[in-house]
Design a protein around this motif. Sequence first.
Motif, PDB file in Angstrom:
ATOM      1  N   LYS A 218     -12.788   7.504  -7.774  1.00 17.01           N
ATOM      2  CA  LYS A 218     -13.206   8.425  -6.729  1.00 17.01           C
ATOM      3  C   LYS A 218     -12.776   7.949  -5.355  1.00 17.01           C
ATOM      4  O   LYS A 218     -12.352   8.710  -4.502  1.00 17.01           O
ATOM      5  N   ASN A 219     -12.901   6.608  -5.134  1.00 19.17           N
ATOM      6  CA  ASN A 219     -12.472   6.054  -3.849  1.00 19.17           C
ATOM      7  C   ASN A 219     -11.000   6.310  -3.618  1.00 19.17           C
ATOM      8  O   ASN A 219     -10.561   6.663  -2.521  1.00 19.17           O
ATOM      9  N   HIS A 220     -10.178   6.126  -4.677  1.00 16.43           N
ATOM     10  CA  HIS A 220      -8.755   6.344  -4.519  1.00 16.43           C
ATOM     11  C   HIS A 220      -8.470   7.816  -4.244  1.00 16.43           C
ATOM     12  O   HIS A 220      -7.633   8.156  -3.406  1.00 16.43           O
TER      13      HIS A 220
ATOM     14  N   ARG B 189      -8.349  -7.810  -0.846  1.00 18.40           N
ATOM     15  CA  ARG B 189      -7.884  -7.028   0.305  1.00 18.40           C
ATOM     16  C   ARG B 189      -7.147  -5.777  -0.150  1.00 18.40           C
ATOM     17  O   ARG B 189      -7.343  -4.678   0.392  1.00 18.40           O
ATOM     18  N   MET B 190      -6.293  -5.919  -1.166  1.00 16.10           N
ATOM     19  CA  MET B 190      -5.552  -4.764  -1.658  1.00 16.10           C
ATOM     20  C   MET B 190      -6.474  -3.756  -2.355  1.00 16.10           C
ATOM     21  O   MET B 190      -6.290  -2.547  -2.233  1.00 16.10           O
ATOM     22  N   SER B 191      -7.477  -4.268  -3.067  1.00 19.20           N
ATOM     23  CA  SER B 191      -8.415  -3.374  -3.726  1.00 19.20           C
ATOM     24  C   SER B 191      -9.192  -2.546  -2.708  1.00 19.20           C
ATOM     25  O   SER B 191      -9.403  -1.341  -2.890  1.00 19.20           O
ATOM     26  N   ASP B 192      -9.612  -3.184  -1.609  1.00 20.25           N
ATOM     27  CA  ASP B 192     -10.331  -2.464  -0.560  1.00 20.25           C
ATOM     28  C   ASP B 192      -9.461  -1.365   0.053  1.00 20.25           C
ATOM     29  O   ASP B 192      -9.932  -0.258   0.322  1.00 20.25           O
TER      30      ASP B 192
ATOM     31  N   PRO C  72      -9.135  -1.155  -8.622  1.00 20.77           N
ATOM     32  CA  PRO C  72      -9.095  -2.565  -9.020  1.00 20.77           C
ATOM     33  C   PRO C  72      -7.662  -3.108  -8.923  1.00 20.77           C
ATOM     34  O   PRO C  72      -6.700  -2.407  -9.256  1.00 20.77           O
ATOM     35  N   VAL C  73      -7.550  -4.349  -8.458  1.00 16.03           N
ATOM     36  CA  VAL C  73      -6.250  -4.999  -8.311  1.00 16.03           C
ATOM     37  C   VAL C  73      -6.328  -6.391  -8.917  1.00 16.03           C
ATOM     38  O   VAL C  73      -7.306  -7.119  -8.708  1.00 16.03           O
TER      39      VAL C  73
ATOM     40  N   VAL D  51       0.835  -1.200   0.000  1.00 16.75           N
ATOM     41  CA  VAL D  51       0.000   0.000   0.000  1.00 16.75           C
ATOM     42  C   VAL D  51       0.872   1.254   0.000  1.00 16.75           C
ATOM     43  O   VAL D  51       0.640   2.199  -0.771  1.00 16.75           O
ATOM     44  N   ALA D  52       1.901   1.269   0.837  1.00 17.53           N
ATOM     45  CA  ALA D  52       2.779   2.447   0.902  1.00 17.53           C
ATOM     46  C   ALA D  52       3.496   2.679  -0.418  1.00 17.53           C
ATOM     47  O   ALA D  52       3.618   3.822  -0.885  1.00 17.53           O
ATOM     48  N   ALA D  53       3.980   1.608  -1.053  1.00 13.62           N
ATOM     49  CA  ALA D  53       4.702   1.752  -2.316  1.00 13.62           C
ATOM     50  C   ALA D  53       3.785   2.263  -3.423  1.00 13.62           C
ATOM     51  O   ALA D  53       4.164   3.133  -4.215  1.00 13.62           O
ATOM     52  N   VAL D  54       2.558   1.717  -3.480  1.00 13.54           N
ATOM     53  CA  VAL D  54       1.613   2.163  -4.506  1.00 13.54           C
ATOM     54  C   VAL D  54       1.203   3.607  -4.270  1.00 13.54           C
ATOM     55  O   VAL D  54       1.177   4.424  -5.199  1.00 13.54           O
TER      56      VAL D  54
END
Length: 332
Positions: free
Chosen positions: A326-328, A90-93, A98-99, A44-47
């Motif tokens: 929008k979520n991102h 989990r990553m998408s949430d 989308p992942v 998550v931090a890297a992305v």
Amino acid sequence: MLTVGVDIGGTSVRAGVVDPRGSVLDTSRAPTPAGERALEDAIVAAVEEVADRHAVSAVGLAVAGFIASDRRTVRFAPHLAWRQADVADRMSDRLGMPVVLEHDANAAALAEHRFGAARGAKTAVLVAIGTGIGAALLLDGEVFRGAYGVAPELGHLRVVPDGRPCPCGKNGCWERYCSGTALSATAVELLAKHPGVSTVLAREAAGDSRAVTGRRVAGAARDGDPLAKRAMADLARWLGEGLALVADVYDPEVIVIGGGVSTSAPLFLDDARERYSAVVTGAGHRPLARIRTAQLGDDAGIVGAATLAREMAAQMPPQTASRASKNHSRRS
């Protein structure tokens, strides 16, 4: 449309923003943590580090492990914490985008087919030679995953019955004779048989045989060390033998040699080609696969994963893609 590819290996997590031409525009890197939650935190931090600087729409994860055929779950990863983990959801949430998941060798093969050494080939095989061997098969440009998502495990073809033990539980696997680890093991064995041949490697092995790494052997061979050159010749022989098996089964148009060991290709690839052409079934009476080194280097996994993410995002209904964006934005 910009997407993020993340190459998740046993030592590092590398994220990159990739454009539709396969160019990596921005990157971030972090060490790979041991725990499952810590690993996901690092991803998550890297992305988010690169996504804060670019408008991205989806994420692809290239994982060194077994991926389920729906590319949502990591079944098993020998050097990572995941076991039957629903990583994509989990990553998408957490990321609000989308992942999609992919085996790292498959991702690299896809990148080489779209933008690199296998571009345009109808049937292509990638052999990634590093600590072990990763492999991928492309048929008409599509990744072949097998019935359960784990094909093809070429590195664990048994080439020497009762040979060197392999962490997979078998003995004599191809990667035990053709990899960075194999190069080190061969050099140590040769030092035991011929202690006076290489004073440089012998001096290093005297302190601790683990100092004789594959990278060190390749460097010594490049400098003309006779024992290191013999170890490299042994790797070339086994690469040629293994590629002949691959050609007998798949009859590919092109074979791409990637992975960290491929940076030393001038030391072994010509000899491997010669061995391959001599022992392949029907030698002298059939067309041979073109054997090329990878063009995208360490970025191949990132580019391939990002490409898959772009294709997934393009297939999503517009309202779903808009909601994810929008979520991102809100989370950023």
